[in-house]
Scaffold this active site. Structure first.
Site, PDB file in Angstrom:
ATOM      1  N   PHE A   1      -5.479   1.395   2.427  1.00 33.49           N
ATOM      2  CA  PHE A   1      -5.015   0.152   3.065  1.00 33.49           C
ATOM      3  C   PHE A   1      -5.068   0.350   4.569  1.00 33.49           C
ATOM      4  O   PHE A   1      -5.423   1.432   5.059  1.00 33.49           O
ATOM      5  CB  PHE A   1      -3.605  -0.205   2.583  1.00 33.49           C
ATOM      6  CG  PHE A   1      -2.523   0.743   3.044  1.00 33.49           C
ATOM      7  CD1 PHE A   1      -1.789   0.473   4.186  1.00 33.49           C
ATOM      8  CD2 PHE A   1      -2.230   1.902   2.335  1.00 33.49           C
ATOM      9  CE1 PHE A   1      -0.799   1.348   4.625  1.00 33.49           C
ATOM     10  CE2 PHE A   1      -1.236   2.776   2.750  1.00 33.49           C
ATOM     11  CZ  PHE A   1      -0.511   2.494   3.916  1.00 33.49           C
ATOM     12  N   GLY A   2      -4.701  -0.689   5.288  1.00 32.34           N
ATOM     13  CA  GLY A   2      -4.597  -0.576   6.751  1.00 32.34           C
ATOM     14  C   GLY A   2      -5.890  -0.124   7.409  1.00 32.34           C
ATOM     15  O   GLY A   2      -6.945  -0.720   7.202  1.00 32.34           O
TER      16      GLY A   2
ATOM     17  N   GLY B   1       0.832  -1.211   0.000  1.00 23.20           N
ATOM     18  CA  GLY B   1       0.000   0.000   0.000  1.00 23.20           C
ATOM     19  C   GLY B   1       0.860   1.251   0.000  1.00 23.20           C
ATOM     20  O   GLY B   1       0.625   2.190  -0.767  1.00 23.20           O
TER      21      GLY B   1
ATOM     22  N   HIS C   1      -0.910  12.080   5.693  1.00 22.27           N
ATOM     23  CA  HIS C   1       0.322  12.165   6.491  1.00 22.27           C
ATOM     24  C   HIS C   1       1.542  11.870   5.607  1.00 22.27           C
ATOM     25  O   HIS C   1       2.564  12.538   5.672  1.00 22.27           O
ATOM     26  CB  HIS C   1       0.239  11.184   7.668  1.00 22.27           C
ATOM     27  CG  HIS C   1      -0.193   9.791   7.310  1.00 22.27           C
ATOM     28  ND1 HIS C   1      -1.287   9.541   6.511  1.00 22.27           N
ATOM     29  CD2 HIS C   1       0.316   8.573   7.609  1.00 22.27           C
ATOM     30  CE1 HIS C   1      -1.426   8.244   6.359  1.00 22.27           C
ATOM     31  NE2 HIS C   1      -0.460   7.627   7.009  1.00 22.27           N
ATOM     32  N   ARG C   2       1.402  10.848   4.722  1.00 24.67           N
ATOM     33  CA  ARG C   2       2.530  10.445   3.864  1.00 24.67           C
ATOM     34  C   ARG C   2       2.813  11.524   2.806  1.00 24.67           C
ATOM     35  O   ARG C   2       3.969  11.840   2.541  1.00 24.67           O
ATOM     36  CB  ARG C   2       2.199   9.091   3.213  1.00 24.67           C
ATOM     37  CG  ARG C   2       3.350   8.436   2.476  1.00 24.67           C
ATOM     38  CD  ARG C   2       3.095   6.953   2.295  1.00 24.67           C
ATOM     39  NE  ARG C   2       2.982   6.278   3.574  1.00 24.67           N
ATOM     40  CZ  ARG C   2       1.834   5.854   4.112  1.00 24.67           C
ATOM     41  NH1 ARG C   2       0.691   5.974   3.463  1.00 24.67           N
ATOM     42  NH2 ARG C   2       1.822   5.299   5.313  1.00 24.67           N
TER      43      ARG C   2
ATOM     44  N   ASP D   1       7.941   5.177   8.431  1.00 23.26           N
ATOM     45  CA  ASP D   1       7.355   4.474   9.572  1.00 23.26           C
ATOM     46  C   ASP D   1       6.126   5.272   9.973  1.00 23.26           C
ATOM     47  O   ASP D   1       6.189   6.487  10.169  1.00 23.26           O
ATOM     48  CB  ASP D   1       8.331   4.335  10.735  1.00 23.26           C
ATOM     49  CG  ASP D   1       7.873   3.212  11.656  1.00 23.26           C
ATOM     50  OD1 ASP D   1       7.872   2.039  11.211  1.00 23.26           O
ATOM     51  OD2 ASP D   1       7.453   3.489  12.807  1.00 23.26           O
ATOM     52  N   SER D   2       5.009   4.581  10.044  1.00 22.47           N
ATOM     53  CA  SER D   2       3.758   5.306  10.217  1.00 22.47           C
ATOM     54  C   SER D   2       2.798   4.526  11.090  1.00 22.47           C
ATOM     55  O   SER D   2       3.028   3.361  11.406  1.00 22.47           O
ATOM     56  CB  SER D   2       3.141   5.592   8.844  1.00 22.47           C
ATOM     57  OG  SER D   2       3.151   4.436   8.042  1.00 22.47           O
TER      58      SER D   2
HETATM   59  O1  LIG Z   1      -5.036   2.900   6.872  1.00 23.06           O
HETATM   60  C1  LIG Z   1      -3.874   3.247   6.849  1.00 23.06           C
HETATM   61  N1  LIG Z   1      -3.509   4.211   5.983  1.00 23.06           N
HETATM   62  C2  LIG Z   1      -2.290   4.738   5.931  1.00 23.06           C
HETATM   63  O2  LIG Z   1      -2.015   5.619   5.121  1.00 23.06           O
HETATM   64  C3  LIG Z   1      -1.365   4.184   6.843  1.00 23.06           C
HETATM   65  N2  LIG Z   1      -0.099   4.458   7.083  1.00 23.06           N
HETATM   66  C4  LIG Z   1       0.263   3.592   8.047  1.00 23.06           C
HETATM   67  N3  LIG Z   1      -0.762   2.811   8.425  1.00 23.06           N
HETATM   68  C5  LIG Z   1      -0.787   1.744   9.423  1.00 23.06           C
HETATM   69  O3  LIG Z   1       0.378   1.753  10.153  1.00 23.06           O
HETATM   70  C6  LIG Z   1       1.175   0.593   9.884  1.00 23.06           C
HETATM   71  C7  LIG Z   1       2.553   1.064   9.604  1.00 23.06           C
HETATM   72  O4  LIG Z   1       3.535   0.230  10.138  1.00 23.06           O
HETATM   73  P1  LIG Z   1       4.976   0.307   9.523  1.00 23.06           P
HETATM   74  O5  LIG Z   1       5.319   1.752   9.293  1.00 23.06           O
HETATM   75  O6  LIG Z   1       5.894  -0.501  10.290  1.00 23.06           O
HETATM   76  O7  LIG Z   1       4.736  -0.309   8.071  1.00 23.06           O
HETATM   77  P2  LIG Z   1       4.705  -1.813   7.580  1.00 23.06           P
HETATM   78  O8  LIG Z   1       5.253  -2.726   8.633  1.00 23.06           O
HETATM   79  O9  LIG Z   1       3.339  -2.112   7.107  1.00 23.06           O
HETATM   80  O10 LIG Z   1       5.685  -1.777   6.330  1.00 23.06           O
HETATM   81  P3  LIG Z   1       7.252  -1.347   6.337  1.00 23.06           P
HETATM   82  O11 LIG Z   1       7.309  -0.017   5.646  1.00 23.06           O
HETATM   83  O12 LIG Z   1       7.708  -1.257   7.754  1.00 23.06           O
HETATM   84  O13 LIG Z   1       7.955  -2.398   5.567  1.00 23.06           O
HETATM   85  C8  LIG Z   1       0.585  -0.020   8.617  1.00 23.06           C
HETATM   86  O14 LIG Z   1       0.761  -1.403   8.575  1.00 23.06           O
HETATM   87  C9  LIG Z   1      -0.856   0.395   8.722  1.00 23.06           C
HETATM   88  O15 LIG Z   1      -1.522  -0.515   9.517  1.00 23.06           O
HETATM   89  C10 LIG Z   1      -1.759   3.157   7.697  1.00 23.06           C
HETATM   90  N4  LIG Z   1      -3.014   2.677   7.681  1.00 23.06           N
HETATM   91 MG   LIG Z   2       6.927  -2.241   9.521  1.00 24.24          MG
END
Ligand SMILES: O=c1[nH]c(=O)c2ncn([C@@H]3O[C@H](COP(=O)(O)OP(=O)(O)OP(=O)(O)O)[C@@H](O)[C@H]3O)c2[nH]1
Ligand SMILES: [Mg+2]
Length: 199
Positions: A155-156, A11, A183-184, A73-74
């Site tokens: 997503f998410g 995503g 935010h992104r 990281d979000s």
């Molecule tokens: O609905 C959502 N819209 C968004 O725009 C969004 N941005 C972040 N998130 C949530 O926060 C987690 C980040 O965790 P995170 O930063 O560790 O990422 P991740 O583990 O999925 O991938 P990676 O980048 O680390 O490989 C994600 O899995 C999502 O559940 C979002 N959910």
């Molecule tokens: Mg992650």
């Protein structure tokens, strides 16, 4: 210039590619294969730096030069839940939790408090590594989370998040709308300003 995204989240990668249409944006896995990075830091910034620096170091080891690595990281924070899940958003319902599992856990927490809707905000920290220097920027998006999933876009947590100024979730709104103020997107605008200065 090649920009490598230090993320395994499809995503996020899709959003970065749409947000940077003029650049060659590739996911790290296309070059390095699957790599697990332990997100053991205590902030979005700490984890973002760890992901970007790990991928940058591996690419340099492989002989790549003049590359830009960007990580993200979000997560979502809900003030009424002491800002849970925050940095634990991806693994809120457990280590290999799916988006559905995480949404179900957040919805059950709202139901325990008899809340149909409560304020929430997303945070994104983007870390950028170029020339072995690390830069970080943040972006936020405010709104409310609701106790049911609506829509399939994004997503998410997007199907349970209604951004301020709207009456639909990001699951229901077109992805182009999210792109305007997420935010992104906000963090990436700042990252582009950093690139304007350092390149
Ligand atoms: O609905 C959502 N819209 C968004 O725009 C969004 N941005 C972040 N998130 C949530 O926060 C987690 C980040 O965790 P995170 O930063 O560790 O990422 P991740 O583990 O999925 O991938 P990676 O980048 O680390 O490989 C994600 O899995 C999502 O559940 C979002 N959910
Ligand atoms: Mg992650």
């Amino acid at each position: 210039m090649k920009i490598v995204i230090a993320s395994a989240n499809k995503g996020k990668i899709a959003e970065f590619q749409k947000l940077m249409p003029d650049d060659e944006v590739v996911a790290f896995s296309e070059i390095l294969g699957e790599i697990e990075i332990d997100e053991d830091q205590d902030s979005f910034k700490g984890n973002a730096i760890k992901k970007a620096q790990t991928i940058y170091d591996l690419l340099i080891e492989k002989g790549f030069t003049n590359i830009i690595v960007i990580s993200d990281d979000s997560g979502i924070s809900v003030p009424v839940l002491n800002n849970e899940p925050g940095i634990y958003s991806a693994r809120y319902a457990g280590i290999n939790a799916s988006d559905k599992d995480n949404n179900a856990k957040l919805i059950s927490k709202l139901n325990e408090l008899n809340l149909e809707k409560t304020p929430a905000f997303y945070t994104a920290c983007i870390a950028l590594v170029y020339n072995n220097q690390v830069y970080t920027v943040h972006g936020w998006m405010h709104g409310n989370v609701i106790n049911k999933e609506l829509g399939e876009n994004g997503f998410g947590y997007d199907p349970i998040f209604i951004p301020n100024g709207f009456d639909k979730t990001l699951g229901e709104l077109p992805n182009e709308v999210k792109k305007e103020f997420s935010h992104r997107s906000k963090a990436l605008n700042l990252a582009n300003k950093v690139l304007d200065v350092i390149l």
